[in-house]
Scaffold this motif. Sequence first.
Motif, PDB file in Angstrom:
ATOM      1  N   GLY A 169      -9.823  54.222   9.948  1.00 22.15           N
ATOM      2  CA  GLY A 169     -10.869  54.488   8.968  1.00 22.15           C
ATOM      3  C   GLY A 169     -11.761  55.672   9.277  1.00 22.15           C
ATOM      4  O   GLY A 169     -12.810  55.843   8.638  1.00 22.15           O
ATOM      5  N   ALA A 170     -11.388  56.524  10.233  1.00 21.66           N
ATOM      6  CA  ALA A 170     -12.222  57.674  10.587  1.00 21.66           C
ATOM      7  C   ALA A 170     -12.327  58.644   9.406  1.00 21.66           C
ATOM      8  O   ALA A 170     -11.371  58.848   8.661  1.00 21.66           O
ATOM      9  N   ASP A 171     -13.498  59.240   9.256  1.00 20.00           N
ATOM     10  CA  ASP A 171     -13.754  60.166   8.153  1.00 20.00           C
ATOM     11  C   ASP A 171     -13.699  61.595   8.689  1.00 20.00           C
ATOM     12  O   ASP A 171     -14.635  62.072   9.329  1.00 20.00           O
ATOM     13  N   LEU A 172     -12.578  62.284   8.416  1.00 21.46           N
ATOM     14  CA  LEU A 172     -12.390  63.667   8.835  1.00 21.46           C
ATOM     15  C   LEU A 172     -12.320  64.595   7.620  1.00 21.46           C
ATOM     16  O   LEU A 172     -11.779  65.697   7.700  1.00 21.46           O
ATOM     17  N   ARG A 173     -12.904  64.156   6.527  1.00 22.89           N
ATOM     18  CA  ARG A 173     -12.898  64.986   5.328  1.00 22.89           C
ATOM     19  C   ARG A 173     -13.635  66.298   5.579  1.00 22.89           C
ATOM     20  O   ARG A 173     -14.667  66.328   6.241  1.00 22.89           O
ATOM     21  N   LYS A 174     -13.039  67.383   5.069  1.00 21.41           N
ATOM     22  CA  LYS A 174     -13.607  68.733   5.162  1.00 21.41           C
ATOM     23  C   LYS A 174     -13.767  69.229   6.598  1.00 21.41           C
ATOM     24  O   LYS A 174     -14.395  70.268   6.842  1.00 21.41           O
ATOM     25  N   ASP A 209      -9.380  67.364   1.992  1.00 22.66           N
ATOM     26  CA  ASP A 209     -10.028  68.684   1.988  1.00 22.66           C
ATOM     27  C   ASP A 209     -10.242  69.263   3.384  1.00 22.66           C
ATOM     28  O   ASP A 209     -10.998  70.228   3.547  1.00 22.66           O
ATOM     29  N   ALA A 210      -9.586  68.698   4.393  1.00 24.04           N
ATOM     30  CA  ALA A 210      -9.705  69.240   5.748  1.00 24.04           C
ATOM     31  C   ALA A 210      -8.799  70.455   5.918  1.00 24.04           C
ATOM     32  O   ALA A 210      -7.808  70.630   5.204  1.00 24.04           O
TER      33      ALA A 210
END
Length: 223
Positions: free
Chosen positions: A52-57, A77-78
């Motif tokens: 569930g890690a958030d690595l967006r952008k 969007d990363a």
Amino acid sequence: MIFDGADLSHQALAERLSSDEAHVFRECDLTEADLWGAPLAGARFESCVLEGADLRKADLDGAVFTGGGGMRIRFADADLIDARFTDVDLSSAQFGGALLTDASFAGCRMIGAMLTGSRGTGFTLSRCNLTLANLGGCSLRGETIEGVRFDDADLSGCDFTEATLVDCRLRGTRLLSTKFAKADLRGADLGEPDDTKLRAFSGAIITQSQAAAILAARGITVL
């Protein structure tokens, strides 16, 4: 900055990371960690829990992921140019809008992963399980793809022009408007050949036995 065995779960980390140094995460717990927009170019993630890690952008240009992983990692969007994933659990990972030019996935569990809407000129796949994944619109043009399971995956609109599939499975795969022109499918399990698949395989290279199986499924016996 090196994080070794750290519990970073549920933490907001982006502001703690500097773009002026490389970051290494070894056997860290990054469950539900907030890395939105984090400067992680060239970072290394070694056997980390990323559930569930958030690595967006996030800027993950040239980042290396080895082992570990988890369900529902968000990469939307990363920047993943030249990123490498080896033996990572990417089940149900979200890659919509991510830039995947020259990224590589090897030995990864990508069941139910969402790559539709990703950007770039192509990425590589080898020894990955993409059962139930959605790669709609992705370009794998000219790539050699080895040991990949696309069972029940959605490959609608994908471009496999001049690609070579070796020891790959396409059982139950959705191939609406998929392009296989000049693709070498002689080493692939094509699954049950319905009309949509046959249209997708137009211009592809197959073996005589594969052609005979297609005809046999339509009641035509080849002697």
